[in-house]
Design a protein around this motif. Structure first.
Motif, PDB file in Angstrom:
ATOM      1  N   LYS A  24       0.837  -1.195   0.000  1.00 39.82           N
ATOM      2  CA  LYS A  24       0.000   0.000   0.000  1.00 39.82           C
ATOM      3  C   LYS A  24       0.875   1.250   0.000  1.00 39.82           C
ATOM      4  CE  LYS A  24      -3.915  -2.254   0.626  1.00 39.82           C
ATOM      5  NZ  LYS A  24      -4.914  -2.338  -0.394  1.00 39.82           N
ATOM      6  N   THR A  25       0.449   2.259  -0.759  1.00 41.40           N
ATOM      7  CA  THR A  25       1.115   3.554  -0.710  1.00 41.40           C
ATOM      8  C   THR A  25       0.373   4.447   0.280  1.00 41.40           C
ATOM      9  OG1 THR A  25      -0.180   4.327  -2.596  1.00 41.40           O
ATOM     10  CG2 THR A  25       2.036   3.467  -3.056  1.00 41.40           C
ATOM     11  N   VAL A  26       1.146   5.323   0.933  1.00 38.44           N
ATOM     12  CA  VAL A  26       0.604   6.260   1.910  1.00 38.44           C
ATOM     13  C   VAL A  26       0.937   7.666   1.437  1.00 38.44           C
ATOM     14  CG1 VAL A  26       0.706   7.028   4.322  1.00 38.44           C
ATOM     15  CG2 VAL A  26       0.956   4.599   3.777  1.00 38.44           C
ATOM     16  N   GLY A  27      -0.050   8.547   1.455  1.00 36.05           N
ATOM     17  CA  GLY A  27       0.190   9.932   1.058  1.00 36.05           C
ATOM     18  C   GLY A  27      -1.093  10.725   1.093  1.00 36.05           C
ATOM     19  N   ARG A  28      -1.023  11.989   0.674  1.00 34.09           N
ATOM     20  CA  ARG A  28      -2.223  12.827   0.698  1.00 34.09           C
ATOM     21  C   ARG A  28      -2.917  12.923  -0.654  1.00 34.09           C
ATOM     22  NH1 ARG A  28      -0.746  17.695  -1.228  1.00 34.09           N
ATOM     23  NH2 ARG A  28       1.434  18.224  -1.030  1.00 34.09           N
ATOM     24  N   ALA A  29      -2.354  12.329  -1.703  1.00 36.24           N
ATOM     25  CA  ALA A  29      -2.972  12.357  -3.031  1.00 36.24           C
ATOM     26  C   ALA A  29      -4.132  11.361  -3.110  1.00 36.24           C
ATOM     27  CB  ALA A  29      -1.950  12.019  -4.108  1.00 36.24           C
ATOM     28  N   SER A  42       3.686  14.115   2.001  1.00 34.18           N
ATOM     29  CA  SER A  42       3.824  14.263   0.553  1.00 34.18           C
ATOM     30  C   SER A  42       2.674  13.565  -0.161  1.00 34.18           C
ATOM     31  CB  SER A  42       5.157  13.665   0.079  1.00 34.18           C
ATOM     32  OG  SER A  42       6.236  14.410   0.583  1.00 34.18           O
ATOM     33  N   ARG A  43       2.509  13.897  -1.446  1.00 33.21           N
ATOM     34  CA  ARG A  43       1.422  13.285  -2.226  1.00 33.21           C
ATOM     35  C   ARG A  43       1.513  11.767  -2.195  1.00 33.21           C
ATOM     36  NH1 ARG A  43       2.917  17.773  -5.066  1.00 33.21           N
ATOM     37  NH2 ARG A  43       1.290  19.344  -5.253  1.00 33.21           N
ATOM     38  N   LEU A  44       2.676  11.226  -2.509  1.00 30.56           N
ATOM     39  CA  LEU A  44       2.963   9.799  -2.310  1.00 30.56           C
ATOM     40  C   LEU A  44       4.169   9.753  -1.386  1.00 30.56           C
ATOM     41  CD1 LEU A  44       2.405   8.172  -5.807  1.00 30.56           C
ATOM     42  CD2 LEU A  44       0.962   8.013  -3.774  1.00 30.56           C
ATOM     43  N   THR A  63       9.218  14.840   0.744  1.00 26.88           N
ATOM     44  CA  THR A  63       9.899  16.090   1.079  1.00 26.88           C
ATOM     45  C   THR A  63      10.360  16.111   2.535  1.00 26.88           C
ATOM     46  OG1 THR A  63       8.580  17.255  -0.551  1.00 26.88           O
ATOM     47  CG2 THR A  63       9.649  18.604   1.130  1.00 26.88           C
ATOM     48  N   ASN A  64       9.494  15.666   3.437  1.00 25.85           N
ATOM     49  CA  ASN A  64       9.782  15.786   4.865  1.00 25.85           C
ATOM     50  C   ASN A  64      10.230  14.492   5.529  1.00 25.85           C
ATOM     51  OD1 ASN A  64       9.110  18.665   5.320  1.00 25.85           O
ATOM     52  ND2 ASN A  64       7.174  17.992   4.457  1.00 25.85           N
ATOM     53  N   GLY A  65      10.365  13.428   4.756  1.00 23.12           N
ATOM     54  CA  GLY A  65      10.946  12.197   5.286  1.00 23.12           C
ATOM     55  C   GLY A  65       9.967  11.264   5.966  1.00 23.12           C
ATOM     56  N   VAL A  86       5.004   9.849   9.567  1.00 16.53           N
ATOM     57  CA  VAL A  86       4.703  10.311   8.213  1.00 16.53           C
ATOM     58  C   VAL A  86       4.199  11.746   8.363  1.00 16.53           C
ATOM     59  CG1 VAL A  86       3.272   9.908   6.175  1.00 16.53           C
ATOM     60  CG2 VAL A  86       4.079   7.971   7.501  1.00 16.53           C
ATOM     61  N   GLY A  87       5.003  12.724   7.938  1.00 16.03           N
ATOM     62  CA  GLY A  87       4.642  14.110   8.218  1.00 16.03           C
ATOM     63  C   GLY A  87       4.588  14.306   9.716  1.00 16.03           C
ATOM     64  N   ARG A  88       3.518  14.936  10.190  1.00 21.68           N
ATOM     65  CA  ARG A  88       3.355  15.134  11.637  1.00 21.68           C
ATOM     66  C   ARG A  88       2.554  14.015  12.291  1.00 21.68           C
ATOM     67  NH1 ARG A  88       2.124  21.575  11.882  1.00 21.68           N
ATOM     68  NH2 ARG A  88       4.250  22.234  11.434  1.00 21.68           N
ATOM     69  N   VAL A  89       2.212  13.004  11.519  1.00 20.15           N
ATOM     70  CA  VAL A  89       1.409  11.892  12.034  1.00 20.15           C
ATOM     71  C   VAL A  89       2.353  10.782  12.496  1.00 20.15           C
ATOM     72  CG1 VAL A  89      -0.333  10.161  11.455  1.00 20.15           C
ATOM     73  CG2 VAL A  89      -0.489  12.467  10.477  1.00 20.15           C
ATOM     74  N   GLU A  90       2.193  10.375  13.763  1.00 21.27           N
ATOM     75  CA  GLU A  90       2.982   9.257  14.278  1.00 21.27           C
ATOM     76  C   GLU A  90       2.043   8.087  14.528  1.00 21.27           C
ATOM     77  OE1 GLU A  90       6.673   9.042  17.039  1.00 21.27           O
ATOM     78  OE2 GLU A  90       4.887   8.942  18.327  1.00 21.27           O
ATOM     79  N   LEU A  91       2.354   6.984  13.877  1.00 21.35           N
ATOM     80  CA  LEU A  91       1.530   5.781  13.958  1.00 21.35           C
ATOM     81  C   LEU A  91       2.247   4.697  14.743  1.00 21.35           C
ATOM     82  CD1 LEU A  91       0.689   5.856  10.185  1.00 21.35           C
ATOM     83  CD2 LEU A  91      -0.977   6.246  11.995  1.00 21.35           C
ATOM     84  N   THR A  92       1.530   4.035  15.616  1.00 22.88           N
ATOM     85  CA  THR A  92       2.068   2.879  16.325  1.00 22.88           C
ATOM     86  C   THR A  92       1.704   1.638  15.524  1.00 22.88           C
ATOM     87  OG1 THR A  92       1.801   3.979  18.460  1.00 22.88           O
ATOM     88  CG2 THR A  92       2.032   1.581  18.490  1.00 22.88           C
ATOM     89  N   VAL A  93       2.700   0.787  15.314  1.00 20.48           N
ATOM     90  CA  VAL A  93       2.523  -0.432  14.527  1.00 20.48           C
ATOM     91  C   VAL A  93       2.258  -1.590  15.479  1.00 20.48           C
ATOM     92  CG1 VAL A  93       3.680  -2.025  12.939  1.00 20.48           C
ATOM     93  CG2 VAL A  93       4.115   0.443  12.777  1.00 20.48           C
TER      94      VAL A  93
END
Length: 102
Positions: A24-29, A42-44, A63-65, A86-93
């Motif tokens: 799965k790809t993660v992004g805002r697009a 980022s978009r992707l 862009t932001n790593g 991912v950006g300012r979102v921190e996810l627990t796995v």
């Protein structure tokens, strides 16, 4: 099954699941498989590949790593309890057993 979720009280609550064998790809697009509409995403942004025992993340030249446990990564293997940024979102796995259909 892998579950990625924000902590309780997060500015942007978010949860998604990925089954072993899926990519799965993660992004805002809109074309991203998992849309995260949040600052600095980022978009992707990154790609997740789910295995039975581990989850691989690959940064898609965001862009932001992409971060794992606070360290910027190009590619990393995630296990239960680790943090994906991912950006300012921190996810627990976390890994959950698949429910049987019986």
């Amino acid at each position: 099954m892998w579950v990625l979720t924000t902590e309780d009280g997060a500015e942007i609550p978010f949860t998604f699941r990925i089954l072993p064998g899926n990519i799965k790809t993660v992004g805002r697009a809109p074309r991203a498989d998992v849309i995260v509409d949040a600052p600095l995403v980022s978009r992707l942004h990154c790609r997740l590949t789910a295995g039975a025992a581990e989850l691989e993340v690959v940064d898609l030249e965001s862009t932001n790593g992409t971060y794992v446990n606070g360290a910027r990564v190009e590619r990393a293997t995630l296990r239960g309890g680790e943090k994906l940024g991912v950006g300012r979102v921190e996810l627990t796995v976390r890994r959950e057993p698949l429910e049987s259909g019986s």
